[in-house]
Enzyme design. Structure first.
Site, short mmCIF file in Angstrom:
data_model
loop_
_atom_site.label_atom_id
_atom_site.label_comp_id
_atom_site.label_asym_id
_atom_site.label_seq_id
_atom_site.Cartn_x
_atom_site.Cartn_y
_atom_site.Cartn_z
N GLY A 207 1.17 -1.23 0.16
CA GLY A 207 -0.49 -0.35 0.04
C GLY A 207 0.64 0.70 0.18
O GLY A 207 1.94 1.35 -0.43
N SER A 208 0.53 2.22 0.67
CA SER A 208 1.83 3.60 0.31
C SER A 208 1.70 3.46 0.97
O SER A 208 2.56 3.11 2.68
CB SER A 208 0.21 4.98 0.80
OG SER A 208 -0.65 4.40 1.91
N THR A 209 3.11 4.44 0.99
CA THR A 209 4.20 4.39 1.67
C THR A 209 4.49 5.28 3.59
O THR A 209 4.37 4.69 4.48
CB THR A 209 5.34 5.73 1.45
OG1 THR A 209 6.13 4.92 0.52
CG2 THR A 209 6.36 5.85 2.76
N VAL A 211 0.58 4.45 4.82
CA VAL A 211 0.13 3.21 6.22
C VAL A 211 1.65 2.46 6.39
O VAL A 211 1.07 2.58 7.53
CB VAL A 211 -1.17 3.00 5.01
CG1 VAL A 211 -2.01 1.66 6.05
CG2 VAL A 211 -1.67 4.21 4.99
N GLY A 212 2.13 2.36 5.83
CA GLY A 212 2.82 1.72 5.60
C GLY A 212 3.95 1.94 6.65
O GLY A 212 4.44 0.93 7.79
N GLU A 229 5.69 -3.26 1.03
CA GLU A 229 5.45 -3.46 -0.58
C GLU A 229 4.99 -1.86 -0.61
O GLU A 229 3.97 -1.50 -1.00
CB GLU A 229 4.94 -4.12 -1.63
CG GLU A 229 6.04 -5.25 -1.58
CD GLU A 229 7.12 -5.45 -1.68
OE1 GLU A 229 7.53 -4.10 -2.95
OE2 GLU A 229 7.88 -6.45 -2.19
N GLU A 356 3.79 10.51 -6.88
CA GLU A 356 3.64 9.35 -7.34
C GLU A 356 2.04 9.83 -8.03
O GLU A 356 1.40 9.68 -6.30
CB GLU A 356 3.55 8.05 -6.12
CG GLU A 356 2.96 6.70 -7.07
CD GLU A 356 2.48 5.53 -5.86
OE1 GLU A 356 2.13 5.68 -4.59
OE2 GLU A 356 3.23 4.56 -6.80
P1 NDP Z 1 -3.17 2.43 1.55
O1 NDP Z 1 -2.45 2.45 2.24
O2 NDP Z 1 -4.58 2.90 1.62
O3 NDP Z 1 -4.25 1.07 1.53
C1 NDP Z 1 -3.63 -0.27 1.61
C2 NDP Z 1 -3.39 -0.72 2.53
O4 NDP Z 1 -3.73 -1.16 3.96
C3 NDP Z 1 -5.77 -1.67 2.40
O5 NDP Z 1 -6.16 -2.45 2.78
C4 NDP Z 1 -6.02 -0.61 3.79
O6 NDP Z 1 -7.62 -0.92 3.82
C5 NDP Z 1 -5.42 -0.91 4.58
N1 NDP Z 1 -5.58 0.04 5.51
C6 NDP Z 1 -5.61 1.19 5.95
N2 NDP Z 1 -5.18 1.90 6.43
C7 NDP Z 1 -4.36 0.82 7.80
C8 NDP Z 1 -4.36 0.72 9.47
N3 NDP Z 1 -4.14 1.61 9.75
N4 NDP Z 1 -3.59 -0.29 9.73
C9 NDP Z 1 -3.96 -1.39 8.43
N5 NDP Z 1 -3.93 -1.43 7.20
C10 NDP Z 1 -4.64 -0.47 6.96
O7 NDP Z 1 -3.21 2.19 -0.29
P2 NDP Z 1 -3.55 2.17 -0.55
O8 NDP Z 1 -5.33 1.04 -1.46
O9 NDP Z 1 -3.91 3.97 -1.40
O10 NDP Z 1 -2.97 1.71 -2.56
C11 NDP Z 1 -2.12 2.42 -3.31
C12 NDP Z 1 -0.76 2.64 -2.71
O11 NDP Z 1 -0.44 0.79 -2.99
C13 NDP Z 1 0.60 3.53 -3.70
O12 NDP Z 1 1.20 4.04 -3.01
C14 NDP Z 1 0.96 1.77 -4.35
O13 NDP Z 1 2.09 2.64 -5.20
C15 NDP Z 1 1.15 1.58 -3.29
N6 NDP Z 1 1.54 0.11 -4.00
C16 NDP Z 1 2.40 -0.38 -3.65
C17 NDP Z 1 2.16 -1.80 -4.18
C18 NDP Z 1 4.05 -2.48 -4.08
O14 NDP Z 1 3.90 -3.66 -4.47
N7 NDP Z 1 5.32 -1.82 -3.66
C19 NDP Z 1 1.42 -2.63 -5.05
C20 NDP Z 1 0.60 -1.51 -5.01
C21 NDP Z 1 0.30 -0.77 -4.67
P3 NDP Z 1 -8.76 0.12 2.88
O15 NDP Z 1 -8.83 -1.00 2.04
O16 NDP Z 1 -9.76 0.26 4.01
O17 NDP Z 1 -8.16 1.13 3.31
#
Ligand code: NDP
Length: 454
Positions: A207-209, A211-212, A229, A356
């Site tokens: 996911g996003s940097t 939240v990561g 990732e 991004e």
């Molecule tokens: P987010 O970080 O918003 O969400 C990713 C996941 O984390 C979702 O399932 C989300 O749930 C969950 N989440 C949100 N908040 C929390 C928390 N506090 N604790 C635990 N889990 C949480 O990213 P996006 O969904 O917007 O995805 C886009 C991002 O992902 C981009 O920055 C992209 O670059 C990155 N990405 C990286 C990849 C890689 O392999 N390096 C591949 C694909 C994407 P919910 O759906 O409910 O928000």
């Protein structure tokens, strides 16, 4: 009990409504996984491999159904969605070879010998983003299960349909109850609980940097293993000696695939100044030729963005007066459409160039020589992907070694392949997924000394 309505991003019509798991539901799932863990790790390796192959076969016989769900629930073009469902099958088959090959070492030591074992980490929490619901689910789930772990997966709130169905297929294929569970729900509820619960031994987060980094901090409280990732802002570097026709013809697919909602999107094209004009002449028809439209239609190459809010986010990178060099097309009417958009020339502080975008927006920037190309490519906090187009093999290797990024392609726009390790440098992540060593990241090495002295 809260509900979530999945919208079709191409029509804005409701597809279905799902019940969101609560923190209590998550605790219950963790309890079931804990109960299943001892039984799953004790399944004989050949039998575990066979179950994973049956799981792969179940996915294979439901490729059309899964693809249909991804078209409706995520707006992915049907050809891409079929590939993604087939990819889940292939990743399961690849890691089905793991259980019988989790081979330890025998180490000669004084007074006896040492042997090592790969023990499963235990319960794994898998947090998946909305952009590639099937592949990213498979990359964490398959090696984790193969190495003898149980998995509780949280798909993205916006795109849960295929993961839920794949979870059902696992049960139909004979995986024991509790070994793989899929819990649709909010990140702040289900995801957060997986991070905070001490019984979950590893988190695999994509996911996003932003939240990561919160997830990493949460894992630190329990010394919990974590793979991240994250985002990217990758460069596609085109040298003057490249096959320019090939570079220009493939560049749209390096950035506009999945409507640019791709962590590996090569969203900065860097072109050697002496061939910039020629490259742009070739690039324009390639961009205008991208087939944007109904995801259910077989010829479609690019669908809509995931949501109205995300379209607004993407559009903010192209304000009135932005330097739009040219654009492709997008349908009118309902749906979260945004056309492929090329910005040039852009300032070094333009957010479209530095951040991004996660949408179909690309910038084109000239460079003078190899050193400058590398400097520009590395001038970002991210380091996930990249491409290099040149006919000079020595330069290809020099530049590939100099660019600070985890995954590169030379004279190709390809990015992630399951046979090879995938992950980022710098703020693009921590750890690696995929490739032959991925299951090791789901095990702990145990070292046992056996005395041989009388
Ligand atoms: P987010 O970080 O918003 O969400 C990713 C996941 O984390 C979702 O399932 C989300 O749930 C969950 N989440 C949100 N908040 C929390 C928390 N506090 N604790 C635990 N889990 C949480 O990213 P996006 O969904 O917007 O995805 C886009 C991002 O992902 C981009 O920055 C992209 O670059 C990155 N990405 C990286 C990849 C890689 O392999 N390096 C591949 C694909 C994407 P919910 O759906 O409910 O928000």
């Amino acid at each position: 009990m809260s509900q979530f309505t999945v919208l079709n991003p191409a029509t804005e019509q409701a597809v279905t409504t799902l019940t969101q798991a609560s923190a209590e539901d998550t605790d219950a799932a963790i309890g079931r996984a804990a109960a299943a863990q001892e039984r799953w790790r004790a399944v004989a390796p050949g039998e575990r491999a066979g179950l994973l192959r049956r799981f792969a076969a179940a996915v294979d016989s439901h490729v059309e159904e899964l693809a249909g769900l991804e078209v409706a629930g995520s707006g992915h073009p049907v050809g891409q969605a079929r590939w993604e469902a087939g990819h889940v099958r292939d990743v399961l088959l690849y890691y089905s070879a793991t259980p019988e090959r989790l081979i330890g070492k025998q180490i000669p030591v004084p007074g006896g010998l040492n042997v090592t074992f790969h023990e499963p980490v235990g319960m794994v929490g898998l947090i998946v983003p909305w952009n590639f619901p099937m592949p990213i689910f498979a990359w964490g789930m398959a090696p984790a299960l193969a190495a003898g772990n149980t998995v509780v997966a949280k798909p993205a709130e916006l795109t849960p349909l295929t993961a839920v169905r794949i979870g059902e297929l696992a049960l139909e294929a004979g995986l024991p109850e509790g070994v793989l569970q899929v819990l649709p729900g909010k990140g702040s509820v289900v995801g957060q609980r997986l991070v905070d619960h001490p019984a979950v031994r590893k988190i695999v987060f994509t996911g996003s940097t932003e939240v990561g980094s919160q997830v990493m901090a949460g894992c630190a409280r329990h010394i919990k293993r974590v793979t991240l990732e994250l985002g990217g802002k990758s460069a596609n570097i085109v040298f003057a000696d490249a096959d320019l026709e090939r570079a220009a013809a493939t560049a749209p697919y390096a950035v506009f695939d999945n409507a640019g909602q791709d962590c590996c999107a090569r969203s900065r094209i860097l072109v050697q100044r002496s061939v910039l004009d020629r490259f742009m002449e070739l690039f324009e028809p390639a961009v205008k030729g991208v087939a944007v439209g109904d995801p259910a239609s077989p010829g479609t190459e690019m669908g809509p963005l995931i949501s109205a809010a995300h379209r607004q986010h993407v559009a903010a990178y192209v304000p009135d007066g932005a330097p739009v060099a040219f654009r492709g097309s997008a349908p009118d009417g309902p749906g979260f459409w945004y056309p492929p958009t090329v910005l040039a020339p852009v300032g070094a502080d333009d957010p479209a160039y530095t951040e991004e975008v996660f949408g179909p927006v690309v910038t084109v920037t000239p460079f003078d020589d190899e050193a400058e190309a590398v400097t520009i490519a590395n001038d970002t906090p991210y380091g996930l992907s990249g491409s290099i187009f040149t006919s000079d093999v020595g330069r290809a290797i020099r530049v590939a070694r100099a660019v600070e990024t985890g995954n590169l392609s030379v004279n190709s726009h390809s990015s992630v392949r399951y046979w090879t390790p995938f992950g980022g440098f710098k703020q693009s992540g921590l750890g690696r997924e995929l490739g032959p060593d991925a299951p090791d990241a789901f095990t702990e090495t145990k070292n046992v000394f056996i005395a041989t002295e009388p």
